[in-house]
Design a protein around this motif. Structure first.
Motif, PDB file in Angstrom:
ATOM      1  N   GLU A 147       0.815  -1.212   0.000  1.00 40.05           N
ATOM      2  CA  GLU A 147       0.000   0.000   0.000  1.00 40.05           C
ATOM      3  C   GLU A 147       0.852   1.267   0.000  1.00 40.05           C
ATOM      4  O   GLU A 147       0.465   2.283  -0.583  1.00 40.05           O
ATOM      5  CB  GLU A 147      -0.927   0.007   1.215  1.00 40.05           C
ATOM      6  N   GLN A 150       1.769   1.836  -3.507  1.00 39.57           N
ATOM      7  CA  GLN A 150       0.604   2.344  -4.223  1.00 39.57           C
ATOM      8  C   GLN A 150       0.437   3.842  -3.991  1.00 39.57           C
ATOM      9  O   GLN A 150       0.209   4.610  -4.930  1.00 39.57           O
ATOM     10  CB  GLN A 150      -0.652   1.600  -3.761  1.00 39.57           C
ATOM     11  N   GLN A 151       0.573   4.256  -2.740  1.00 40.50           N
ATOM     12  CA  GLN A 151       0.418   5.669  -2.401  1.00 40.50           C
ATOM     13  C   GLN A 151       1.524   6.519  -3.030  1.00 40.50           C
ATOM     14  O   GLN A 151       1.274   7.633  -3.502  1.00 40.50           O
ATOM     15  CB  GLN A 151       0.420   5.835  -0.883  1.00 40.50           C
ATOM     16  N   ASP A 154       0.785   6.885  -6.720  1.00 42.21           N
ATOM     17  CA  ASP A 154      -0.364   7.776  -6.894  1.00 42.21           C
ATOM     18  C   ASP A 154       0.066   9.230  -6.733  1.00 42.21           C
ATOM     19  O   ASP A 154      -0.330  10.102  -7.526  1.00 42.21           O
ATOM     20  CB  ASP A 154      -1.448   7.415  -5.888  1.00 42.21           C
ATOM     21  N   ALA A 155       0.900   9.495  -5.726  1.00 39.09           N
ATOM     22  CA  ALA A 155       1.372  10.868  -5.485  1.00 39.09           C
ATOM     23  C   ALA A 155       2.174  11.383  -6.676  1.00 39.09           C
ATOM     24  O   ALA A 155       2.024  12.545  -7.091  1.00 39.09           O
ATOM     25  CB  ALA A 155       2.219  10.907  -4.211  1.00 39.09           C
TER      26      ALA A 155
END
Length: 266
Positions: A147, A150-151, A154-155
């Protein structure tokens, strides 16, 4: 699969051609090196690359495709090497080991397609990175079971000048369900995941006609010549090493997004 050769005596080139004919399904073809259209792999005679000035201007990503041929071991152990004198079984075993041993030919055919060559975005000119986009945004799939990663992705994606809609998948199986149900402009795919790994997931994605041109960026904590050749064979477009570095990520994603604009409109 096209195999180039550099520095081989003529009698050894003839021997290579004969050895390749012994390969199952004749999967290997010896070709003259064309530096404007590089072969899938390159055999280099000798361990000293400085003896071959024609190799000096190779793209950095292509060095993982070099296989050095000589006696003993090269000083630079990052290269795959092949013992000399040439022995048929050893040559074929080495080539098979870097192109996924016992892989079926029907899987290899789309993976060596020009549209799915490894690191094709390295050759896009810097000017292309500033081309105006005619689209309103991007749809992106991130496949990673971590995760935090993933973050982080995404950022970085949200820093693009256009809106980005990001979907996430934690496994290869889930990713295949996502691509069957949605259309994506590009895909980030972790190599190591629970269930099927990134290489197998990528190969399965490339079987979908709609994903033939979709950029697939493999994510890995480290790369080796073996990993990168596996990526070529599975059909990935390029690599990003974890942890993600901001400048490298933005450089790659800028080129990938412009490639999408220029070549996927149709």
């Amino acid at each position: 699969m096209q195999i180039g050769s550099i520095g081989f005596p003529e009698d050894q080139r003839v021997k290579l051609e004969k050895i390749f004919k012994l390969s199952k399904q004749t999967r290997y073809t010896l070709v003259d090196p064309d530096f404007d259209n590089l072969p899938d792999l390159m055999l280099v005679f000798g361990f000293d690359l400085d003896e071959h000035p024609e190799l000096a201007n190779l793209p950095s990503g292509y060095h993982s495709r070099l296989i050095l041929v000589g006696r003993g071991r090269p000083h630079d152990k990052s290269y795959t090497c092949l013992g000399y004198p040439l022995v048929s079984s050893r040559v074929l075993r080495t080539l098979d080991s870097v192109t996924r041993e016992n892989e079926e030919m029907e899987c290899a055919t789309p993976q060596t397609d020009e549209e799915n060559r490894f690191s094709k975005y390295d050759d896009i000119s810097p000017e292309a990175e500033t081309l105006p986009s005619s689209r309103s945004g991007f749809n992106v799939l991130v496949v990673d079971d971590n995760e935090i990663m993933q973050q982080a992705l995404d950022a970085e994606l949200q820093l693009l000048p256009l809106p980005v809609s990001v979907h996430f998948a934690a496994t290869g199986e889930e990713a295949l369900e996502k691509v069957a149900a949605h259309s994506y402009d590009f895909i980030f795919l972790d190599v190591v995941m629970p269930g099927i790994d990134g290489f197998e997931t990528c190969a399965e994605m490339r079987k979908h006609p709609d994903l033939k041109k979709t950029p697939i960026i493999m994510l890995t904590s480290k790369t080796s010549p073996m990993d990168e050749v596996k990526g070529i064979m599975s059909g990935c477009s390029t690599y990003l090493t974890k942890p993600i570095e901001h400048e490298e990520f933005q450089k790659v994603i800028s080129r990938v997004s412009n490639w999408v604009d220029e070549f996927q409109k149709a």
